[in-house]
Write an enzyme that holds these catalytic residues in place. Structure first.
Site, PDB file in Angstrom:
ATOM      1  CG  HIS A  29      -0.858  14.789  11.191  1.00  0.00           C
ATOM      2  ND1 HIS A  29      -1.858  15.623  10.772  1.00  0.00           N
ATOM      3  CD2 HIS A  29      -0.487  15.233  12.420  1.00  0.00           C
ATOM      4  CE1 HIS A  29      -2.089  16.545  11.705  1.00  0.00           C
ATOM      5  NE2 HIS A  29      -1.271  16.323  12.722  1.00  0.00           N
ATOM      6  CB  SER A  74      -1.717 -13.567  -4.786  1.00  0.00           C
ATOM      7  OG  SER A  74      -1.710 -13.419  -6.186  1.00  0.00           O
ATOM      8  CE  LYS A 107       0.238  -9.192  -2.147  1.00  0.00           C
ATOM      9  NZ  LYS A 107      -0.492  -8.615  -3.257  1.00  0.00           N
ATOM     10  CD  GLU A 150      -6.953  -6.609   2.064  1.00  0.00           C
ATOM     11  OE1 GLU A 150      -6.781  -5.884   1.090  1.00  0.00           O
ATOM     12  OE2 GLU A 150      -6.605  -7.807   2.081  1.00  0.00           O
TER      13      GLU A 150
END
Ligand code: ARG
Length: 461
Positions: A161, A282, A288, A295
């Protein structure tokens, strides 16, 4: 009539030229030229067989061989002139062959149709790609084994979970990924059994009146056997659906790996560092470092599953035998192959450079009362019924939560308030190292067991 339309297939049958747009609309050469080498391979085997049964003379066969060999070279060098008017890869090559060698070229299509030809080409092509994909999976598996070996003792929280559940070793977690790929490879190999059956000889749909030797052609092309029913042979695309299903499962697995990598690189987890070469920055936020590769792989999973749905819908309700619908099988199939192999490659290249932040992993495992089950098991070993032990440990965890301490940080006196059965040997049980080391049965997370699993896996690769 335009020049192109003079060459129109079965031109004698037609009194009207093909509409210019329809010509473009129905052509597949833009994408099926990818199967050119397989088309040539199939034609060489077909010509060889036609010669052994006396349909072609040896001179005609040899001239076909020479012509095809030249065409092969032209394609490889990028010199071949693909033409929309010739519709597909098969007609393009045949037309060029006839231009090169004349009459013998026109005999090549004896006893076959583009319907069995295309089915044969796709199968030859798929066979090659399944082997390439399998090799790429094995590269990724090697990388996982090496990393798992390095991290066999690294302790991290195991989750259910997405809540800290019990401590595991990072090596064990990586070996879970490895196991998924074991099944993926098995699925591909199983699919290959049905890919590797030869439709050639089914001709348009009903077979041919020539005394063809399908056993010979199958042997020449390395197929396990000729297909059993001509109607089924030209219409069946199950193998493409099966392959895309297997590919979808692989992509689903990669998306799960990706998701974990994305989570673990976040500041909130900070379990691993991905190599800079696999991340980007970024354009606006200078701090970043984004995990772009995982991804993107995660995103591409949807694309491949989409292709599976396309192929299933393509075949739904199709009457026997060949229908032009089937020309639509190639783009989803080719894109599945490309996407899959690129994603596997990205992972195989990236995994060796994953850096575990061992201390962060360890501390995270410490924070979540991950050894609560070990304490319950300890009480059970001392004679307490498990349900009772579960309750006792629940109370101890509550004290830990309230005082912001792990179970191993509670004093013996505090623990003994929950049960007199607890003695000072409890602390070896409450340690993360003790917890993982105790799980040493087959499939367990103990470092030695993980090393054993890695060894077995290496032997199997
Ligand atoms: N380009 C076609 C395909 O991809 C080849 C078979 C065409 N056969 C036919 N009878 N039109 O399926």
């Amino acid at each position: 009539m335009t020049n192109a339309n003079k060459d129109k297939l079965s031109s004698a049958r037609f009194s009207q030229a093909t509409d210019a747009f329809v010509e473009i609309f129905t052509a597949s050469v833009g994408f099926d030229q990818r199967m050119a080498q397989q088309d040539i391979e199939g034609s060489i085997a077909h010509a060889t067989m036609l010669c052994t049964i006396g349909i072609l003379t040896e001179a005609e066969r040899d001239s076909i061989f020479q012509g095809l060999e030249q065409i092969k070279g032209e394609i490889e060098r990028g010199e071949f002139q693909w033409s929309i008017q010739q519709e597909d890869v098969h007609m393009n090559i045949e037309a060029r062959l006839t231009a090169l060698i004349g009459m013998a070229g026109k005999k090549l299509h004896t006893g076959r149709s583009r319907n069995d030809q295309v089915a044969t080409d796709i199968r030859l092509y798929m066979r090659m790609e399944i082997n390439a994909i399998t090799a790429m999976i094995e590269r990724l598996q090697q990388a996982l084994l090496d990393l798992a070996e390095r991290e066999a003792e690294t302790i991290m929280p195991g989750f259910t979970h997405l809540q800290v559940a019990q401590p595991v070793t990072f090596g064990h977690h990586l070996m879970a990924w490895f196991e998924m790929l074991v099944r993926d490879k098995e699925r591909l190999q199983d699919c290959l059994k049905r890919v590797n059956i030869m439709p050639l000889g089914a001709a348009a749909l009903a077979g041919t009146s020539y005394p063809i030797d399908r056993e010979l052609t199958a042997k020449l092309l390395g197929f396990s056997r000729p297909s059993a029913n001509s109607l089924d042979s030209v219409s069946d695309r199950d193998f493409a659906i099966e392959f895309t299903a297997a590919a979808s499962i692989i992509m689903m697995h990669l998306s799960r790996f990706s998701e974990e990598l994305v989570l673990w690189t976040s500041a909130q987890f900070s379990f691993i560092e991905l190599p800079d070469a696999f991340c980007t920055g970024s354009s606006i936020m200078p701090q970043k470092k984004n995990p772009d590769v995982p991804e993107l792989v995660r995103g591409k999973c949807g694309r491949v599953t989409g292709h599976l749905m396309s192929l299933l819908m393509l075949m739904k309700s199709q009457p026997l035998a060949y229908n032009k619908d089937n020309q639509e099988d190639k783009e989803p199939l080719f894109d599945t192959v490309d996407t899959l192999i690129n994603c596997l490659r990205a992972f195989a290249d990236m995994v060796p450079h994953i850096q575990a932040k061992r201390e962060n992993m360890f501390n995270a495992a410490k924070k979540g009362f991950a050894t609560a089950t070990d304490l319950a098991d300890y009480l059970v070993r001392k004679g307490m019924p498990f349900r009772h032990a579960h309750e006792v440990v629940g109370l101890a965890v509550r004290l830990g939560v309230e005082s912001e301490r792990d179970l191993s940080e509670l004093s013996l006196a505090e623990l003994q308030k929950f049960s007199e059965m607890i003695t000072d040997d409890v602390f070896s049980v409450l340690s993360l190292e003790g917890s993982v080391a105790a799980r040493k049965h087959i499939g367990g997370t103990a470092p030695d067991t993980v090393r054993q699993a890695i060894q077995t896996a290496r032997a199997g690769l």
